[in-house]
Design a protein around this motif. Sequence first.
Motif, PDB file in Angstrom:
ATOM      1  N   GLU A   1       0.835  -1.181  -0.081  1.00 62.86           N
ATOM      2  CA  GLU A   1      -0.204   0.165   0.072  1.00 62.86           C
ATOM      3  C   GLU A   1       0.773   1.301  -0.023  1.00 62.86           C
ATOM      4  O   GLU A   1       0.418   2.343  -0.411  1.00 62.86           O
ATOM      5  N   SER A   2       2.107   1.149   0.259  1.00 64.55           N
ATOM      6  CA  SER A   2       2.957   2.419   0.613  1.00 64.55           C
ATOM      7  C   SER A   2       3.765   2.683  -0.806  1.00 64.55           C
ATOM      8  O   SER A   2       4.525   1.982  -1.158  1.00 64.55           O
ATOM      9  N   LEU A   3       3.738   4.086  -1.308  1.00 62.93           N
ATOM     10  CA  LEU A   3       4.059   4.401  -2.618  1.00 62.93           C
ATOM     11  C   LEU A   3       5.177   5.362  -2.165  1.00 62.93           C
ATOM     12  O   LEU A   3       5.093   6.284  -1.063  1.00 62.93           O
ATOM     13  N   LEU A   4       6.125   5.764  -2.999  1.00 61.34           N
ATOM     14  CA  LEU A   4       7.173   6.522  -2.964  1.00 61.34           C
ATOM     15  C   LEU A   4       6.876   7.924  -3.767  1.00 61.34           C
ATOM     16  O   LEU A   4       6.097   7.984  -4.855  1.00 61.34           O
ATOM     17  N   PRO A   5       7.616   8.940  -3.439  1.00 58.07           N
ATOM     18  CA  PRO A   5       7.181  10.290  -4.121  1.00 58.07           C
ATOM     19  C   PRO A   5       7.206  10.321  -5.577  1.00 58.07           C
ATOM     20  O   PRO A   5       6.865  10.971  -6.404  1.00 58.07           O
ATOM     21  N   PHE A   6       8.341   9.468  -6.222  1.00 62.37           N
ATOM     22  CA  PHE A   6       8.808   9.675  -7.529  1.00 62.37           C
ATOM     23  C   PHE A   6       7.444   9.184  -8.408  1.00 62.37           C
ATOM     24  O   PHE A   6       7.378   9.059  -9.700  1.00 62.37           O
ATOM     25  N   CYS A   7       6.544   8.396  -7.634  1.00 62.86           N
ATOM     26  CA  CYS A   7       5.397   7.847  -8.611  1.00 62.86           C
ATOM     27  C   CYS A   7       4.478   9.243  -8.653  1.00 62.86           C
ATOM     28  O   CYS A   7       3.545   9.079  -9.837  1.00 62.86           O
ATOM     29  N   TYR A   8       4.555  10.236  -8.209  1.00 63.35           N
ATOM     30  CA  TYR A   8       3.948  11.401  -8.519  1.00 63.35           C
ATOM     31  C   TYR A   8       3.761  11.734 -10.004  1.00 63.35           C
ATOM     32  O   TYR A   8       2.865  12.205 -10.535  1.00 63.35           O
TER      33      TYR A   8
ATOM     34  N   SER B   1      -4.608   8.441   1.467  1.00 60.72           N
ATOM     35  CA  SER B   1      -4.144   9.167   2.335  1.00 60.72           C
ATOM     36  C   SER B   1      -2.321   9.631   1.835  1.00 60.72           C
ATOM     37  O   SER B   1      -1.932   9.125   0.991  1.00 60.72           O
ATOM     38  N   ARG B   2      -2.007  10.602   2.642  1.00 60.22           N
ATOM     39  CA  ARG B   2      -0.577  11.220   2.118  1.00 60.22           C
ATOM     40  C   ARG B   2       0.425  10.748   3.042  1.00 60.22           C
ATOM     41  O   ARG B   2       0.307  10.357   4.195  1.00 60.22           O
ATOM     42  N   LYS B   3       1.571  10.611   2.555  1.00 55.15           N
ATOM     43  CA  LYS B   3       2.822  10.038   3.101  1.00 55.15           C
ATOM     44  C   LYS B   3       3.847  11.034   2.986  1.00 55.15           C
ATOM     45  O   LYS B   3       4.667  11.200   1.926  1.00 55.15           O
TER      46      LYS B   3
ATOM     47  N   LEU C   1       5.039  14.762  -1.130  1.00 56.50           N
ATOM     48  CA  LEU C   1       3.916  14.227  -0.331  1.00 56.50           C
ATOM     49  C   LEU C   1       3.274  12.872  -1.001  1.00 56.50           C
ATOM     50  O   LEU C   1       2.622  13.128  -2.012  1.00 56.50           O
ATOM     51  N   SER C   2       3.828  11.809  -0.801  1.00 51.89           N
ATOM     52  CA  SER C   2       3.354  10.741  -1.424  1.00 51.89           C
ATOM     53  C   SER C   2       1.874  10.075  -0.899  1.00 51.89           C
ATOM     54  O   SER C   2       1.449  10.686  -0.341  1.00 51.89           O
ATOM     55  N   PHE C   3       1.782   8.871  -1.445  1.00 48.42           N
ATOM     56  CA  PHE C   3       0.481   8.284  -1.095  1.00 48.42           C
ATOM     57  C   PHE C   3       0.636   6.891  -0.338  1.00 48.42           C
ATOM     58  O   PHE C   3       1.563   6.105  -0.635  1.00 48.42           O
ATOM     59  N   HIS C   4      -0.283   6.624   0.465  1.00 53.37           N
ATOM     60  CA  HIS C   4      -0.822   5.377   1.184  1.00 53.37           C
ATOM     61  C   HIS C   4      -1.911   5.035   0.514  1.00 53.37           C
ATOM     62  O   HIS C   4      -2.880   5.731   0.366  1.00 53.37           O
TER      63      HIS C   4
ATOM     64  N   ASN D   1       3.062   9.058   8.302  1.00 50.48           N
ATOM     65  CA  ASN D   1       4.287   8.385   7.948  1.00 50.48           C
ATOM     66  C   ASN D   1       4.325   6.884   7.755  1.00 50.48           C
ATOM     67  O   ASN D   1       3.492   6.295   8.824  1.00 50.48           O
ATOM     68  N   ILE D   2       4.893   6.158   7.069  1.00 52.16           N
ATOM     69  CA  ILE D   2       5.233   4.758   7.377  1.00 52.16           C
ATOM     70  C   ILE D   2       6.201   4.560   8.408  1.00 52.16           C
ATOM     71  O   ILE D   2       7.113   5.425   8.452  1.00 52.16           O
ATOM     72  N   LYS D   3       6.005   3.710   9.275  1.00 51.67           N
ATOM     73  CA  LYS D   3       6.974   3.339  10.253  1.00 51.67           C
ATOM     74  C   LYS D   3       7.613   1.949  10.024  1.00 51.67           C
ATOM     75  O   LYS D   3       6.867   0.827   9.960  1.00 51.67           O
ATOM     76  N   ILE D   4       8.775   2.014  10.087  1.00 51.28           N
ATOM     77  CA  ILE D   4       9.560   0.739   9.798  1.00 51.28           C
ATOM     78  C   ILE D   4      10.320   0.332  11.172  1.00 51.28           C
ATOM     79  O   ILE D   4      11.189   1.077  11.888  1.00 51.28           O
ATOM     80  N   VAL D   5       9.989  -0.646  12.086  1.00 48.75           N
ATOM     81  CA  VAL D   5      10.703  -1.151  13.027  1.00 48.75           C
ATOM     82  C   VAL D   5      11.505  -2.261  12.810  1.00 48.75           C
ATOM     83  O   VAL D   5      11.158  -3.509  12.355  1.00 48.75           O
ATOM     84  N   HIS D   6      12.849  -1.997  13.216  1.00 50.13           N
ATOM     85  CA  HIS D   6      13.843  -2.970  13.018  1.00 50.13           C
ATOM     86  C   HIS D   6      13.889  -4.042  13.852  1.00 50.13           C
ATOM     87  O   HIS D   6      13.681  -4.037  15.187  1.00 50.13           O
ATOM     88  N   LEU D   7      14.029  -5.523  13.324  1.00 46.06           N
ATOM     89  CA  LEU D   7      14.124  -6.709  14.292  1.00 46.06           C
ATOM     90  C   LEU D   7      15.616  -7.058  14.322  1.00 46.06           C
ATOM     91  O   LEU D   7      16.067  -7.646  13.024  1.00 46.06           O
ATOM     92  N   GLU D   8      16.173  -7.366  15.338  1.00 44.61           N
ATOM     93  CA  GLU D   8      17.390  -7.784  15.424  1.00 44.61           C
ATOM     94  C   GLU D   8      17.597  -9.144  15.422  1.00 44.61           C
ATOM     95  O   GLU D   8      16.674  -9.701  15.653  1.00 44.61           O
ATOM     96  N   GLY D   9      18.802  -9.550  15.858  1.00 49.27           N
ATOM     97  CA  GLY D   9      19.146 -11.109  15.752  1.00 49.27           C
ATOM     98  C   GLY D   9      18.814 -11.943  14.791  1.00 49.27           C
ATOM     99  O   GLY D   9      18.875 -11.576  13.377  1.00 49.27           O
TER     100      GLY D   9
END
Length: 456
Positions: A48-55, A72-74, A102-105, A209-217
């Motif tokens: 669902e999450s797009l990048l600004p260069f799609c605009y 919605s906007r990103k 301002l990109s899109f979800h 904002n899209i949120k990315i949570v990093h998983l370690e190990g």
Amino acid sequence: MNSEDKNYDVIVIGGGPAGSTTATTLARKGHDVLLLEKARFPREHVGESLLPFCYQVFEELGVLDKMEANFSRKPGVTFSNYDGTDQSHWCFSHVINDPSYLSFHVHRAKFDDILLRNSEANGVEVAEEMSVRQVDFTDDGKGVNVSATDANGEDKTFKGRFVVDASGQTTLLARQFGSKKPFESLKPRAAISCHWLNANLEEDLAEGNIKIVHLEGEKLGWIWMIPLANGRLSMGVAANMTYVNARRRELSKAHDNWQEAFYLEELRSSPVVARTIEGASLAQPVAANGDFSYYAAEKYGDRFAIVGDAAGFLDPIFSSGIYLGIKGGQRVAEGISALLENNDGTVLEKAYQDVDGAYQLVEKLINTFYEPGSVRFSGVDKVLDQSYKKFETAYSILHLVLAGDFFSNHQKYIKAIELLRDKSMIDKYRNLIKHPVTEVDATVCRRKEESVITMA
């Protein structure tokens, strides 16, 4: 005239973003295009999450007004460690000085349907619920026959001069040719995702904002959170396949649906994610995708081209898939047109050089994210035991990569990322590119930042 009796210029297999964009571009150039889609749109899909260069592509396709009205906007990306105590905000407005920052979800069912109906409006003949089985290349060297089955189970054959495989992860032609290969540098991963209702949105998610949570190990993965316009929150877990399989064996002993159990277990293991879903509920059954990094070694010829996810698919950590698909589809369509009109294959060859370069760039960025001891996107002020300020120029390149500049400057950025992976090369990197200095935001990225945006 019956569709089976016609001889089309181009037959496109697949009506997703890459297929519809390719078909629309070809139709606008005056070609007779048939698009075969196995589903009836709208249909659900992940991503669902797009990048600004799609605009810019949306502007060129003539759908930007529909995008703005429906989704919605990103404004950027928040990277976080697993408990939310260490995070950084990457705002696209720092490097994009026009409204496209301002990109899109998107809700993919609606988004894909908009693009497909736009193809129809531009003269593409669309046949839905038409499942393609095989492509045969005629002995005279001049055409293709596409075999399909319709919704009633009847076999159909369609004739054309050229075929485009945009079949997504079905990878029709790559499987037919035996040319589907793994990205050797990327470990196999699995992803499980779902939409949530009544989630608790922290400020970054509430701002879009899209949120990315990093998983370690041993997990070697990440959790994504994407706020959608309909009040839903899309959340997914991507992890190392070895770890997922180990958990599958254990969870299957106690749960009928081990995938859902794994999904909930991982979300609840992260304090920052657990806070978000407290009191929330799943909106639908979970969806799973496994081993999702591959490419087609043979992407084009004198009568075929492969675009979008059918040509290659990478770990979606940087939301690159849609942009790679639609921009690549545009470029490939221009090459197909030149080939059909002038028997000139150079445009198509150049298009695939840039497509391959874009995939190489994203692959390197993904490896940089996962590599132990390499750049950590959360806690950027702590990397290399130096202040963030010293390396602000180096990190500015990551803003542009995250914004989706994969095609026009991929060679320059590939070199830049290689230097970022070597601590001793930072100073040389600073002289490699001329790029505006930027700083990481201490606060979340906003939907409206008039002070830094120059409106066109």
